[in-house]
Design a protein around this motif. Structure first.
Motif, PDB file in Angstrom:
ATOM      1  N   ARG A 123     -67.728 173.501 115.955  1.00 28.62           N
ATOM      2  CA  ARG A 123     -68.592 173.935 116.983  1.00 28.62           C
ATOM      3  C   ARG A 123     -70.014 173.269 116.770  1.00 28.62           C
ATOM      4  N   ARG A 124     -70.412 173.015 115.936  1.00 29.75           N
ATOM      5  CA  ARG A 124     -71.657 172.479 115.723  1.00 29.75           C
ATOM      6  C   ARG A 124     -71.967 171.136 116.031  1.00 29.75           C
TER       7      ARG A 124
ATOM      8  N   GLU B  97     -75.043 167.553 123.255  1.00 25.52           N
ATOM      9  CA  GLU B  97     -76.403 167.838 123.633  1.00 25.52           C
ATOM     10  C   GLU B  97     -77.491 167.425 123.063  1.00 25.52           C
ATOM     11  N   ARG B  98     -77.494 167.545 121.849  1.00 28.12           N
ATOM     12  CA  ARG B  98     -78.613 167.289 120.891  1.00 28.12           C
ATOM     13  C   ARG B  98     -78.850 165.474 120.861  1.00 28.12           C
TER      14      ARG B  98
ATOM     15  N   ALA C  69     -71.725 170.548 119.769  1.00 26.70           N
ATOM     16  CA  ALA C  69     -73.150 170.828 120.440  1.00 26.70           C
ATOM     17  C   ALA C  69     -73.931 169.695 120.034  1.00 26.70           C
TER      18      ALA C  69
END
Lengths: 261, 261
Positions: free
Chosen positions: B151-152, B159-160, B155
């Motif tokens: 999950r991390r 996104e990051r 993201a």
């Protein structure tokens, strides 16, 4: 030890200081505010600009903002304006302001040592605390990552927090900290202010854990330093003023379930 | 632009440099190594000391180690020894070495701007990359936090990473970056070396994602800078040498499942 240190050189630069930060929570902007407050130096705080506060931050980090001939753009706030200089990244702003406000050595290795200590405190009491409520996605709500947050908070409160507190106690026990309650060189520096804010915020987020760590007596130097900063005349006045923002949904958030077994 | 900048002052301090870091993976030590390699300055690398390498790190961060009369203790490595000075915290070591090795302005606001850019790159390409495989507990194995890591990582890659790349492209598009491929002031600085290592490690960890981001054409300046650093004569020699450590289980790890939908 509680008198301002008059031996350090202050800047003759008369340009006003302006802090750009989000409104409504202390956040990383607070580390910067505490330097101005302790030094008794006036500053414009855009977080207090009412309806304009958020748009100032959004302009700072807008995709159209490429900085100017002197300054690169900023990825995030806090940012500092001083004359035609624009700076961002919390430890970088502190590094710049420290010597100018009499809160760090103006030359030599002390500058690097204070930066080292401040970076370490920010890693634990700001960055890792933020991760406890947003461990898998910064852009998702806390409510959508609660089980993961609980696991991260457990690792933080049981392992990371005691490890960082033990390290800071070692810094205080070491010879380079000098006399008095301070972290470096026997004088108040901005690293002490960073520690105060980090501990204060973490106490808000994890009150039971922090009380039990304080009561253990293993980190008396660290909590003694927290108390010493809290009792400084200018800091005391600031904390009692309307300028001190209440904790809410920033870095330091109180979710009681994150302290439950 | 590919010649070393001879106009910047180098230190006359002849004390040898020693880097203290873990053996067997590049890690944060690599950011420091690249400065020495680009500058062609010799240094002792304790990671290459065979059986003694790990014990040197453990001594550095031991609970008994309280630093000395000059230096506070270190929370973690990398650490730098230079004469009787001991420094830790990656961005702090870079800040110290940059001007001495001709890789940052020796005075004025440029020092803060380069530090700002380096801190931002480290946030994304080192700290946040590490979080992708250890999102809930640093001390647990990756295998015990795979769903959270997935999950991390999602993201991070969606996104990051694009957000940070877009920011760095803005830095390059901005006037303050000056001429040539570099991030600041029209000259190679250590921020460029930090970007090279961050991109290189992240390409190892997330090859499909990074290829697709590169191919998008949105960040041509960033990847052009990566290529420019990779082609520097000293960096090229270093990357081909036995001194360059292979990626393994440090910050940058390749788990193919973290790029799957």
């Amino acid at each position: 030890m509680s008198e301002p240190d008059t031996k350090r050189v202050k800047t003759s630069d008369e340009a006003p200081y302006e802090l750009i930060y989000w409104p409504n929570f202390p956040g990383r902007g607070e580390f910067v505010r505490l330097l101005f407050e302790e030094a008794g130096v006036s500053y414009v705080d855009t977080a207090k600009a009412g309806d304009d506060a958020a748009s100032t931050v959004l302009h700072l980090t807008s995709p159209d903002n490429k900085g100017d001939a002197i300054n690169p753009p900023s990825f995030a706030c806090p940012a500092l304006k001083h004359g035609d200089l624009r700076l961002s990244q919390t430890p970088n702003i502190l590094l710049y302001l420290g010597p100018k406000l009499g809160l760090a050595p103006t030359e030599g290795r002390g500058m690097y040592h204070v930066n080292q200590i401040a970076l370490t405190i920010l890693d634990c009491f700001s960055n890792e605390v933020h991760e406890t409520h947003h461990p898998v996605s910064v852009s998702d709500y806390y409510e959508d990552q609660k089980p993961e947050a609980k696991r991260r908070a457990k690792a933080f409160t049981r392992e990371r927090l005691p490890k960082f507190l033990a390290h800071l106690q070692r810094v205080l026990d070491g010879e380079a900290s000098g006399d008095g309650p301070w972290l470096y060189g026997g004088k108040l520096t901005y690293a002490d202010l960073v520690l105060f804010q980090g501990i204060d915020g973490t106490q808000f987020a994890f009150p039971r854990t922090m009380k039990s760590l304080r009561d253990s007596g293993k980190y008396d130097g660290v909590f003694g330093l927290y108390d010493a900063v809290k009792g400084r005349p200018n800091i005391k006045k600031y904390l009692a003023s309307h300028r001190r923002c209440q904790y809410s949904d920033g870095i330091w958030r109180h979710y009681p379930e994150l302290e439950e077994d």
